[in-house]
Design an enzyme around this catalytic site. Structure first.
Site, PDB file in Angstrom:
ATOM      1  N   THR A 322       0.724  -1.242  -0.185  1.00 47.43           N
ATOM      2  CA  THR A 322      -0.392   0.143   0.211  1.00 47.43           C
ATOM      3  C   THR A 322       0.759   1.179   0.288  1.00 47.43           C
ATOM      4  O   THR A 322       1.852   1.210   0.635  1.00 47.43           O
ATOM      5  CB  THR A 322      -1.581   0.063   1.072  1.00 47.43           C
ATOM      6  OG1 THR A 322       0.307   0.680   1.877  1.00 47.43           O
ATOM      7  CG2 THR A 322      -1.273  -1.490   1.076  1.00 47.43           C
ATOM      8  N   GLU A 323       0.243   2.012  -0.448  1.00 43.83           N
ATOM      9  CA  GLU A 323       1.422   3.438  -0.689  1.00 43.83           C
ATOM     10  C   GLU A 323       1.727   4.090   0.392  1.00 43.83           C
ATOM     11  O   GLU A 323       2.639   5.341   1.438  1.00 43.83           O
ATOM     12  CB  GLU A 323       0.401   4.436  -1.425  1.00 43.83           C
ATOM     13  CG  GLU A 323      -0.803   4.754  -0.611  1.00 43.83           C
ATOM     14  CD  GLU A 323      -2.013   3.888  -1.879  1.00 43.83           C
ATOM     15  OE1 GLU A 323      -3.000   5.098  -2.275  1.00 43.83           O
ATOM     16  OE2 GLU A 323      -1.597   2.747  -1.616  1.00 43.83           O
ATOM     17  N   ALA A 324       0.690   3.529   1.628  1.00 41.02           N
ATOM     18  CA  ALA A 324       0.428   4.620   3.425  1.00 41.02           C
ATOM     19  C   ALA A 324       2.101   4.050   3.359  1.00 41.02           C
ATOM     20  O   ALA A 324       2.319   4.508   4.708  1.00 41.02           O
ATOM     21  CB  ALA A 324      -0.590   4.237   3.532  1.00 41.02           C
TER      22      ALA A 324
END
Length: 645
Positions: A322-324
């Site tokens: 995930t980009e997080a």
């Protein structure tokens, strides 16, 4: 020692009119809910501070009343600069109505910009956003007419175009952690993500601003492990202890050990997706999954790809991110989005975007709301409905392969499958393939110029991006091209003998995708193209672990090339290929034997730098040119050049 623990009222009292406040948070993860409530209540009671500016990367909000939605009172906010807006609709309404100055910049660029603000730099160079609505040749990320300040500039360096994102000084930072001591050292052991807490705090402090931290507990001085301190106390001005109700791990989950990596969670057997148009789309997209590759799945319809991969027992053969900042594990959805169960690693958000921007993603599967004849995609703006780009631009511009997914039409679409054929029982009222998208979140022509592989997958057909525009590449069995596809498009795509989509996609039974992607017979991994006299060898995800593996490889290859009866060019895909160290020399001898006996020119490609280096050394030692490339396009270009020569 200075005791930095203060009340909520004392903390928010230091905020002045026109301050720029940077707010952490990814949906509800890391969102300082108590601080935002305190600021909103102070303004409600005292009518101050007025005209503040907000800076945020991922929307800290729940789509209703929490997070930045608390700050929508008239007069409180004058300007807002954010990456993702769909979960802060109250703030978004002010932007769309032209009541505040507002900008939408790529989430990843804002995340990375924090570091450059901290370093005292004037801004950050990036190619992310070129030829999209963020590009100043379009609207420069401005959301409305009152947003006239130039936050993004187009510049040229060594003959190449770059975007320059200007630094934004920060007066106050709202951050969140788990534990603090009285001197302000912050740890994040119970948080699902680390996000950009350190960069935000450094940016505010080096801008001459204040850092206010929300935590759930205070510990004794000297009891912290310094390796667990994410934000050191010298960067923190004051600390507020939040009530547990305002310090949930996510907006959906009060606390889950498996989100932190402190304990491994038991991942229940996921129920298969119901058979529907969404599952059909997810199945076709799943056929593009790179074995042993790194993948990003967007929120919404792309999540179905993960469900299909699990059902087809190939989820363990890919790394979801995930980009997080999460690498590996099982990414979560809804208001848990950003977190993952049993992640392999949790990095800072800016670090994950560094990896994405540099080409680390083998595949991204993203949603599509509107597509036009140039292959442009809009997911960010639809008249008065404003979602924002989030990390979409960073991800879509930099993934090696990109698959957009969505139904062909919307609002009322119904489909049926019988005998492995698809029929449209009720057509959607809203076309998605239109003449021109309202806003360019992804630029198709630019992607084609860069040689990016792009597919657009729907329930009834698949399009491919080419330098000449959108090409109809595949059609579902049972679908009439004129009646069911062209009649519902505002433009005519390139139509040149499209293939039939795999009929197994339209069967309710499992597809046995593992056999297609992993358990493929060696004989089926070899394809000869007579027009170019080239053999394509797909070794992706295969392994040479035993002498028996090597012998099988040897037998099949010799028979195939011997039956051709002439020398040929080859292009080999080595992505995810593993060779036991003890067999490496024997394998290299075998490669040399094949090349001398059967090959005109040979090009191999793999994203693994280690494998490129080792194979290169082995082939050079046998007086062969390695010709090992990073991408299929580079390998094909080499063979084409050799043929022309």
């Amino acid at each position: 020692m200075v005791d930095k623990v203060v009340s909520l009222e004392e903390a928010v009292a230091v905020i002045a009119d026109s301050d720029t406040i940077c707010v952490s948070g990814f949906v509800g993860i890391g969102t300082p809910e108590a601080l935002l409530r305190g600021l909103a209540e102070r303004y409600d009671k005292q009518a101050e501070p007025k005209d503040i500016s907000l800076l945020f990367a991922a929307a800290p909000g729940d789509g209703k009343d929490r997070g930045l939605n608390r700050l929508s009172a008239p007069g409180l906010v004058k300007r807002a600069i954010g990456g993702h807006w769909s979960l802060v609709p109250k703030l978004g309404q002010l932007a769309v109505a032209n009541k505040i100055s507002a900008y939408n910049l790529p989430l990843g660029c804002i995340s990375q910009l924090y570091r450059d603000i901290a370093a005292g730099k004037p801004g950050m160079f990036s190619k992310v956003g070129l030829n999209t609505f963020v590009d100043p040749r379009q609207i420069g990320g401005a959301i409305n007419e009152s947003s006239t300040e130039k936050l993004v500039e187009l510049m040229e360096l060594d003959g190449e175009e770059w975007l320059f994102y200007r630094s934004i000084p920060i007066d106050v930072a709202f951050i969140r952690g788990t534990t603090a001591d009285k001197t302000g050292n912050i740890t994040m052991e119970r948080e699902a993500l680390t996000l950009d807490m350190l960069s935000i705090a450094q940016a505010a402090k080096n801008s001459g601003g204040l850092v206010i931290a929300q935590v759930e507990r205070i510990c004794a001085e000297g009891s912290m492990n310094p390796r667990e301190v994410v934000v050191p106390g010298n960067l923190v001005d004051c600390v507020v202890v939040a009530d547990p109700s305002e310090h949930l791990q996510t907006y959906d989950t009060p606390y889950n050990h498996a989100f932190t990596g402190r304990l491994r969670g038991v991942v229940d057997e996921l129920a298969p997706m119901p058979f529907s148009d969404r599952k059909i789309i997810a199945r076709r997209a799943a056929m593009e999954l790179p074995i042993n590759g790194v993948v990003n799945l967007g929120i919404g319809m792309p999540e179905g790809v993960g469900a299909v991969a699990n059902e087809e027992e190939i989820l363990d053969h890919i790394t979801l991110t995930t980009e997080a900042g999460v690498m590996g594990g099982v990414p979560q959805s809804g208001l848990d989005f950003g977190a993952a169960v049993n992640a392999n690693a949790i990095t800072q958000t800016n670090q994950m975007f560094d990896f994405y921007d540099g080409g680390g993603l083998d595949l991204a599967v993203l949603g599509m709301a509107e597509v036009d004849q140039h292959g442009n995609v809009n997911v960010s703006r639809f008249k008065d409905r404003f979602a924002g780009a989030g990390g979409f631009i960073n991800i879509s511009q930099n993934a090696r392969k990109l698959v957009f997914v969505g139904t062909f039409t919307a609002r009322g679409l119904r489909v049926d499958c019988k005998d492995r054929e698809l029929s449209i029982t009720s057509e959607g009222q809203m076309p998605k393939f239109i003449e021109q998208v309202e806003q360019i979140t992804f630029n198709g022509k630019y992607a084609a110029q860069l040689g990016q592989q792009v597919l657009y997958v729907t329930e009834r057909c698949v399009f491919r991006m080419t330098v000449d525009g959108l090409e109809l590449a595949e059609v579902a069995p049972g679908i009439d091209i004129e009646r069911d596809i062209l009649a519902h498009m505002a433009f005519k795509p390139i139509v040149n003998n499209p293939k039939i989509m795999d009929p197994e996609i339209f069967d309710e039974r499992r597809m046995k995708l593992k056999n297609t992607l992993i358990n493929v017979r060696m004989e089926d991994r070899l394809t000869y193209d007579a027009s170019t006299n080239t053999v394509f060898i797909n070794l992706a995800g295969t392994a040479i672990n035993t002498r028996e593996d090597l012998d099988e490889h040897y037998t099949v290859m010799h028979k195939f090339f011997g039956d051709l009866g002439k020398k040929v060019n080859i292009i080999s895909n080595f992505d995810g290929r593993t060779i036991a160290p003890k067999l490496r020399a024997a394998y290299a001898d075998f490669q040399a034997e094949l090349e001398k006996k059967y090959f005109l020119d040979a090009a191999r490609y793999t994203t693994s730098a280690f494998l490129r280096q080792k194979m290169g050394q082995d082939l050079k030692a046998r007086a062969l040119s390695p010709n090992i490339f990073e991408t299929a396009a580079e390998a094909a270009a080499f063979i084409n050049a050799q043929n022309k020569g």
